[in-house]
Design a protein around this motif. Structure first.
Motif, PDB file in Angstrom:
ATOM      1  N   ASN A 187      -8.926  49.696  -0.223  1.00  0.00           N
ATOM      2  CA  ASN A 187      -8.516  49.680  -1.629  1.00  0.00           C
ATOM      3  C   ASN A 187      -7.066  49.257  -1.796  1.00  0.00           C
ATOM      4  O   ASN A 187      -6.567  49.143  -2.909  1.00  0.00           O
ATOM      5  CB  ASN A 187      -8.724  51.057  -2.258  1.00  0.00           C
ATOM      6  CG  ASN A 187     -10.195  51.389  -2.341  1.00  0.00           C
ATOM      7  OD1 ASN A 187     -10.998  50.543  -2.741  1.00  0.00           O
ATOM      8  ND2 ASN A 187     -10.558  52.593  -1.912  1.00  0.00           N
ATOM      9  N   ASN A 188      -6.395  49.078  -0.669  1.00  0.00           N
ATOM     10  CA  ASN A 188      -4.983  48.668  -0.703  1.00  0.00           C
ATOM     11  C   ASN A 188      -4.936  47.179  -0.326  1.00  0.00           C
ATOM     12  O   ASN A 188      -5.094  46.797   0.836  1.00  0.00           O
ATOM     13  CB  ASN A 188      -4.209  49.540   0.304  1.00  0.00           C
ATOM     14  CG  ASN A 188      -2.749  49.152   0.403  1.00  0.00           C
ATOM     15  OD1 ASN A 188      -2.349  48.060  -0.008  1.00  0.00           O
ATOM     16  ND2 ASN A 188      -1.955  50.038   0.976  1.00  0.00           N
ATOM     17  N   GLN A 189      -4.711  46.334  -1.332  1.00  0.00           N
ATOM     18  CA  GLN A 189      -4.788  44.886  -1.119  1.00  0.00           C
ATOM     19  C   GLN A 189      -3.757  44.395  -0.104  1.00  0.00           C
ATOM     20  O   GLN A 189      -4.025  43.440   0.644  1.00  0.00           O
ATOM     21  CB  GLN A 189      -4.653  44.145  -2.465  1.00  0.00           C
ATOM     22  CG  GLN A 189      -4.921  42.655  -2.408  1.00  0.00           C
ATOM     23  CD  GLN A 189      -6.353  42.303  -1.983  1.00  0.00           C
ATOM     24  OE1 GLN A 189      -7.286  43.085  -2.184  1.00  0.00           O
ATOM     25  NE2 GLN A 189      -6.521  41.136  -1.377  1.00  0.00           N
ATOM     26  N   THR A 190      -2.602  45.038  -0.043  1.00  0.00           N
ATOM     27  CA  THR A 190      -1.600  44.653   0.961  1.00  0.00           C
ATOM     28  C   THR A 190      -2.154  44.876   2.366  1.00  0.00           C
ATOM     29  O   THR A 190      -2.032  44.025   3.252  1.00  0.00           O
ATOM     30  CB  THR A 190      -0.310  45.480   0.787  1.00  0.00           C
ATOM     31  OG1 THR A 190       0.065  45.443  -0.588  1.00  0.00           O
ATOM     32  CG2 THR A 190       0.818  44.945   1.648  1.00  0.00           C
ATOM     33  N   ASP A 191      -2.797  46.022   2.544  1.00  0.00           N
ATOM     34  CA  ASP A 191      -3.436  46.345   3.807  1.00  0.00           C
ATOM     35  C   ASP A 191      -4.515  45.298   4.155  1.00  0.00           C
ATOM     36  O   ASP A 191      -4.582  44.799   5.277  1.00  0.00           O
ATOM     37  CB  ASP A 191      -4.100  47.730   3.640  1.00  0.00           C
ATOM     38  CG  ASP A 191      -3.901  48.623   4.840  1.00  0.00           C
ATOM     39  OD1 ASP A 191      -2.820  48.549   5.452  1.00  0.00           O
ATOM     40  OD2 ASP A 191      -4.833  49.388   5.154  1.00  0.00           O
ATOM     41  N   VAL A 192      -5.313  44.974   3.152  1.00  0.00           N
ATOM     42  CA  VAL A 192      -6.415  44.023   3.341  1.00  0.00           C
ATOM     43  C   VAL A 192      -5.886  42.644   3.753  1.00  0.00           C
ATOM     44  O   VAL A 192      -6.463  41.964   4.604  1.00  0.00           O
ATOM     45  CB  VAL A 192      -7.263  43.931   2.044  1.00  0.00           C
ATOM     46  CG1 VAL A 192      -8.216  42.744   2.060  1.00  0.00           C
ATOM     47  CG2 VAL A 192      -8.026  45.235   1.815  1.00  0.00           C
ATOM     48  N   GLN A 194      -2.602  41.922   4.979  1.00  0.00           N
ATOM     49  CA  GLN A 194      -1.601  41.840   6.046  1.00  0.00           C
ATOM     50  C   GLN A 194      -2.037  42.486   7.357  1.00  0.00           C
ATOM     51  O   GLN A 194      -1.479  42.166   8.404  1.00  0.00           O
ATOM     52  CB  GLN A 194      -0.312  42.515   5.579  1.00  0.00           C
ATOM     53  CG  GLN A 194       0.126  42.064   4.189  1.00  0.00           C
ATOM     54  CD  GLN A 194       1.359  41.221   4.208  1.00  0.00           C
ATOM     55  OE1 GLN A 194       2.328  41.550   4.873  1.00  0.00           O
ATOM     56  NE2 GLN A 194       1.332  40.130   3.493  1.00  0.00           N
ATOM     57  N   CYS A 195      -2.976  43.405   7.288  1.00  0.00           N
ATOM     58  CA  CYS A 195      -3.416  44.039   8.538  1.00  0.00           C
ATOM     59  C   CYS A 195      -4.584  43.276   9.138  1.00  0.00           C
ATOM     60  O   CYS A 195      -5.053  42.302   8.571  1.00  0.00           O
ATOM     61  CB  CYS A 195      -3.726  45.513   8.295  1.00  0.00           C
ATOM     62  SG  CYS A 195      -2.234  46.462   7.939  1.00  0.00           S
ATOM     63  N   TRP A 196      -5.022  43.687  10.299  1.00  0.00           N
ATOM     64  CA  TRP A 196      -5.982  42.908  11.080  1.00  0.00           C
ATOM     65  C   TRP A 196      -7.411  43.403  10.928  1.00  0.00           C
ATOM     66  O   TRP A 196      -7.652  44.616  10.837  1.00  0.00           O
ATOM     67  CB  TRP A 196      -5.613  42.973  12.569  1.00  0.00           C
ATOM     68  CG  TRP A 196      -4.301  42.374  12.957  1.00  0.00           C
ATOM     69  CD1 TRP A 196      -3.194  42.168  12.173  1.00  0.00           C
ATOM     70  CD2 TRP A 196      -3.953  41.925  14.271  1.00  0.00           C
ATOM     71  NE1 TRP A 196      -2.180  41.606  12.905  1.00  0.00           N
ATOM     72  CE2 TRP A 196      -2.612  41.451  14.206  1.00  0.00           C
ATOM     73  CE3 TRP A 196      -4.629  41.869  15.490  1.00  0.00           C
ATOM     74  CZ2 TRP A 196      -1.946  40.931  15.332  1.00  0.00           C
ATOM     75  CZ3 TRP A 196      -3.977  41.359  16.607  1.00  0.00           C
ATOM     76  CH2 TRP A 196      -2.643  40.884  16.514  1.00  0.00           C
TER      77      TRP A 196
HETATM   78  C1  LIG Z   1      -0.629  49.680   1.327  1.00  0.00           C
HETATM   79  O1  LIG Z   1      -0.615  49.096   2.604  1.00  0.00           O
HETATM   80  C2  LIG Z   1       0.671  48.717   3.040  1.00  0.00           C
HETATM   81  C3  LIG Z   1       0.519  47.922   4.336  1.00  0.00           C
HETATM   82  O2  LIG Z   1      -0.279  48.584   5.259  1.00  0.00           O
HETATM   83  C4  LIG Z   1       1.545  49.947   3.160  1.00  0.00           C
HETATM   84  O3  LIG Z   1       2.825  49.573   3.587  1.00  0.00           O
HETATM   85  C5  LIG Z   1       1.615  50.638   1.812  1.00  0.00           C
HETATM   86  O4  LIG Z   1       2.323  51.838   1.919  1.00  0.00           O
HETATM   87  C6  LIG Z   1       0.231  50.929   1.285  1.00  0.00           C
HETATM   88  N1  LIG Z   1       0.317  51.389  -0.090  1.00  0.00           N
HETATM   89  C7  LIG Z   1      -0.253  52.512  -0.505  1.00  0.00           C
HETATM   90  C8  LIG Z   1      -0.097  52.818  -1.952  1.00  0.00           C
HETATM   91  O5  LIG Z   1      -0.894  53.243   0.239  1.00  0.00           O
END
Ligand SMILES: *[C@@H]1O[C@H](CO)[C@@H](O)[C@H](O)[C@H]1NC(C)=O
Ligand SMILES: *[C@@H]1O[C@H](CO)[C@@H](O)[C@H](O)[C@H]1NC(C)=O
Ligand SMILES: *[C@@H]1O[C@H](CO)[C@@H](O)[C@H](O)[C@H]1NC(C)=O
Ligand SMILES: *[C@@H]1O[C@H](CO)[C@@H](O)[C@H](O)[C@H]1NC(C)=O
Length: 546
Positions: A187-192, A194-196
């Motif tokens: 649910n975290n688009q940054t995670d989706v 940037q992560c592997w």
């Molecule tokens: C979302 O993922 C990023 C990268 O893994 C992380 O740095 C960030 O804290 C996360 N945000 C939340 C709201 O969990």
């Protein structure tokens, strides 16, 4: 006629050869796609060795094999072929077997030699084009695969430090990739982004697509790949794992239609990607489609309400969304049910709903593989048998689509519209000039199922014959143009006016009349009583044979 069309073909090919004009979303809108896993579709020798899918090893399918089997594909009515990824992949055995599927890129500048040579791939492309068919190639941008170095220094918890990036071309240092982390929160688009993906046994190194030089390299690569092999369209893997604003530049560099995998059921989320590439694979409707027809108690209104919601979210992109029932990532539909009536209903949806139909190879042969890797069966043990019932079904479905387009060129931009039905085991939609009628009662139900196509749809004229293209049988509209159709054996029906079906149904008989009565005279006699048909038949026989 043959002579002149042959002459114009030669003339035309010499003018446009060697390269065909780049195909756009508009060019793809009316297409029908057959998806193959190259390693599993066809070999180019006459061998038919067993292919144990559990072993996850190369089984010997090739591009030349596909080229040799284009009649099989084209005779089912398909005019486009999607092939699995073509570029260099990791060699040898990983924790998940060999890279026979092609999704473990190690070198974007070479081809996967297991599938043939550059000339073989060019020959496939040319053979398709000479049949006016399109080539769609599957590609991966998001990640590359490096194998563990011979002297690993990392641990299972930090697999990136185990990896030997020098085995990757051209991104051969760790700095080309996002810092290591496995995706933890979808649910975290940054995670989706940037992560592997992958796991400790096979980490998928996530390309740093924020880096300008990396972006330029990928854009030049796709531009050259499309030109070198005369590719007409792309299927792009794991699209939601790359930042959205990477895609417009990439798509422009490719210069051809692209459809993307955004593997999620949420139509709003998925539709977001239609703003950055031409098309998405229609996963939101797929989830509901397999539920609706997976059993006789599937929830049809969950499908119709999703379809309505997705249609709104997609906007005009609905007409170029990739609509499918199976693919290499999901269990084959016939692993869920082998009830032919349910299967035929589910198969019909992609061909008549709003998107571009995509059928995964082997569905027509009744393959039943569960998930990955069992759903990547070799097709050669089937003998490419064209007498299988689902081969005929697919042919009719493609025929129905072509007939609809021929009768109304706006078919391809007309949104499907549901028409209310009274039985919960049915639904129906219109998409002029056709009406598609579905039911999930299954083949053994004794329920009397009927659909009504109201006069207000204006699909049929007063007293006109409405023909089900799947059986080439007709019912008559009433004096107002209303049509009432009774289901037979739980099968779906695709109704078109008689005037639109001449190419797909050269002879039409009245629904309920004897199938052996194939003489077209019977069509005229459709409404007559049996005894008069017998008398008339006797006269015919008497005059022509004796
Ligand atoms: C979302 O993922 C990023 C990268 O893994 C992380 O740095 C960030 O804290 C996360 N945000 C939340 C709201 O969990
Ligand atoms: C396929 O391979 C698996 C794993 O190697 C093995 O257990 C199975 O018996 C094989 N199946 C056949 C039909 O050979
Ligand atoms: C790489 O090494 C890790 C541990 O160092 C191991 O768990 C993993 O299976 C190895 N992967 C491959 C593809 O060999
Ligand atoms: C079927 O789906 C509809 C629409 O999503 C939902 O409102 C309804 O509750 C579902 N019915 C059942 C029996 O699950």
């Amino acid at each position: 006629m043959f002579k002149s069309s042959f002459f114009s073909f030669v003339l035309l090919s010499s003018l446009v050869a060697p390269s065909v004009l780049a195909a756009s979303a508009d060019d793809w809108r009316g297409r029908s796609i057959y998806q193959v896993v190259t390693d599993r579709f066809a070999r180019d020798d006459n061998q038919t060795p067993a292919c144990n899918t559990t072993d996850r090893k190369y089984c010997g399918g090739t591009w030349k094999g596909i080229t040799n089997r284009l009649d099989y594909i084209q005779n089912m009515g398909f005019d486009s072929v999607w092939i699995s990824p073509i570029v260099g992949n990791v060699e040898g055995t990983t924790a998940y077997g060999e890279a026979y599927h092609g999704y473990w890129t190690s070198n974007i500048n070479t081809l996967n030699s297991h599938f043939g040579t550059a000339d073989d791939l060019k020959a496939l492309s040319a053979a398709l084009h000479s049949r006016k068919m399109y080539l769609m190639v599957d590609i991966v941008v998001n990640h590359f695969v490096a194998l563990n170095s011979t002297s690993p220094t990392g641990t299972a918890e930090t697999p990136a430090s185990n990896l030997d990036f020098s085995t990757i071309t051209p991104f051969n240092t760790v700095s080309s990739y996002h810092p290591f982390c496995f995706i933890n929160d979808y649910n975290n688009q940054t995670d989706v982004e940037q992560c592997w993906l992958g796991d400790v046994n096979l980490p998928l190194a996530d390309l740093n697509t924020e880096d300008t030089e990396t972006v330029n390299t990928m854009n030049s690569w796709i531009n050259k790949l499309v030109k070198d092999y005369d590719i007409d369209g792309l299927r792009i893997d794991t699209v939601k794992h790359v930042r959205k604003d990477f895609w417009p530049g990439f798509k422009q560099a490719a210069g051809v239609f692209a459809t993307g995998e955004v593997l999620l059921g949420d139509p709003e989320y998925v539709a977001g990607y239609t703003k950055v590439i031409d098309s998405v694979l229609d996963y939101p409707n797929w989830y509901q489609l397999i539920e609706a027809f997976g059993t006789t108690s599937g929830n049809l209104s969950a499908l119709t309400s999703m379809a309505t919601q997705a249609q709104k979210a997609y906007g005009d992109s609905a007409f170029v969304a990739g609509s499918f029932l199976e693919n290499h990532d999901q269990p084959r539909f016939q692993a869920t049910t082998t009830d032919m009536a349910l299967v035929k209903n589910a198969m019909a949806w992609p061909f008549v709903h709003d998107g571009i139909p995509i059928m995964y190879y082997g569905q027509e042969q009744g393959l039943t593989g569960k998930g990955d890797p069992d759903n990547r069966e070799a097709l050669w043990p089937s003998g490419y048998d064209t007498s299988k019932p689902l081969v005929a079904h697919v042919k009719s479905l493609n025929g129905a689509r072509k007939a609809a387009v021929a009768a109304n060129s706006a078919f391809l931009t007309t949104p499907a519209q549901f028409i209310p039905q009274t039985q919960i085991s049915t639904f129906a939609f219109t998409k002029g000039p056709l009406a598609a009628l579905f039911t999930n009662t299954g083949s053994s139900s004794s329920d009397k199922v009927t659909w009504t196509i109201p006069a207000s749809t204006k699909l049929f004229k007063a007293n006109e014959k409405a023909v089900d293209v799947l059986t080439c049988t007709s019912v008559d509209a009433d004096g107002d143009g209303k049509v009432t159709v009774t289901a037979e054996g739980g099968n779906p029906k695709i109704m078109l006016p008689a005037s639109a079906v001449t190419s797909v149904c050269p002879t039409v008989r009245a629904q309920g009349s004897s199938p052996s009565a194939s003489n077209s005279a019977i069509t005229i006699l459709g409404g007559m009583e049996m005894r008069w048909i017998v008398v008339f038949g006797a006269l015919l026989v008497g005059s022509t044979i004796f």
